[in-house]
Design a protein around this motif. Structure first.
Motif, PDB file in Angstrom:
ATOM      1  N   LEU A   1      39.285  23.781  64.406  1.00  0.00           N
ATOM      2  CA  LEU A   1      40.677  24.228  64.308  1.00  0.00           C
ATOM      3  C   LEU A   1      41.158  24.944  65.566  1.00  0.00           C
ATOM      4  CD1 LEU A   1      40.973  25.440  60.610  1.00  0.00           C
ATOM      5  CD2 LEU A   1      41.599  23.237  61.599  1.00  0.00           C
ATOM      6  N   ASP A   2      40.243  25.349  66.425  1.00  0.00           N
ATOM      7  CA  ASP A   2      40.616  25.981  67.700  1.00  0.00           C
ATOM      8  C   ASP A   2      40.668  24.988  68.856  1.00  0.00           C
ATOM      9  OD1 ASP A   2      40.899  28.517  66.650  1.00  0.00           O
ATOM     10  OD2 ASP A   2      38.828  29.098  67.061  1.00  0.00           O
ATOM     11  N   ASN A   3      40.261  23.754  68.615  1.00  0.00           N
ATOM     12  CA  ASN A   3      40.235  22.741  69.660  1.00  0.00           C
ATOM     13  C   ASN A   3      41.657  22.265  69.962  1.00  0.00           C
ATOM     14  OD1 ASN A   3      40.204  19.694  70.394  1.00  0.00           O
ATOM     15  ND2 ASN A   3      38.160  20.424  70.954  1.00  0.00           N
ATOM     16  N   ALA A   4      42.058  22.349  71.235  1.00  0.00           N
ATOM     17  CA  ALA A   4      43.423  21.998  71.638  1.00  0.00           C
ATOM     18  C   ALA A   4      43.766  20.550  71.295  1.00  0.00           C
ATOM     19  CB  ALA A   4      43.610  22.249  73.128  1.00  0.00           C
ATOM     20  N   MET A   5      42.829  19.651  71.494  1.00  0.00           N
ATOM     21  CA  MET A   5      43.093  18.237  71.197  1.00  0.00           C
ATOM     22  C   MET A   5      43.330  18.044  69.701  1.00  0.00           C
ATOM     23  SD  MET A   5      40.815  14.934  72.270  1.00  0.00           S
ATOM     24  CE  MET A   5      41.322  14.947  73.985  1.00  0.00           C
ATOM     25  N   PHE A   6      42.496  18.686  68.887  1.00  0.00           N
ATOM     26  CA  PHE A   6      42.673  18.588  67.438  1.00  0.00           C
ATOM     27  C   PHE A   6      44.015  19.194  67.019  1.00  0.00           C
ATOM     28  CE2 PHE A   6      42.302  20.020  63.066  1.00  0.00           C
ATOM     29  CZ  PHE A   6      41.809  18.881  62.449  1.00  0.00           C
ATOM     30  N   CYS A   7      44.340  20.335  67.581  1.00  0.00           N
ATOM     31  CA  CYS A   7      45.592  21.011  67.231  1.00  0.00           C
ATOM     32  C   CYS A   7      46.813  20.165  67.579  1.00  0.00           C
ATOM     33  CB  CYS A   7      45.680  22.376  67.910  1.00  0.00           C
ATOM     34  SG  CYS A   7      44.500  23.562  67.240  1.00  0.00           S
TER      35      CYS A   7
END
Length: 86
Positions: free
Chosen positions: A63-69
């Motif tokens: 949830l902290d991963n920029a790509m995932f966000c």
């Protein structure tokens, strides 16, 4: 409500020696992706399971991963973007 926790476990639950690794399931939602991600982070930060190893910290990192966000992910996201934490 913006959070659903589904589990057969309770405060007095005693894990048996042979157990299903899915102890609980957490589902969050929001008006948009940003709100849902924020609620997910908070829920994971407040989620407590004691006595066994969990994947809470891993999911928090997702949830902290920029790509995932950003939503810019494909089915190989975990393997290609999160391999360092596996």
């Amino acid at each position: 409500s913006t959070l659903m926790r589904s589990s057969a476990a309770s405060d007095v639950y005693k894990r048996q020696p042979y157990y299903d690794s899915l102890v609980a399931k957490l589902v969050v939602y929001g008006q948009d992706r940003e709100e849902a991600l924020a609620r997910g982070r908070r829920a994971l930060d407040e989620f407590v399971i004691e006595g066994i190893e969990t994947t809470i910290a891993f999911h928090r990192r997702v949830l902290d991963n920029a790509m995932f966000c950003s939503g810019d992910v494909t089915t190989d996201f975990i393997e290609t973007q999160m391999g360092d934490v596996l």
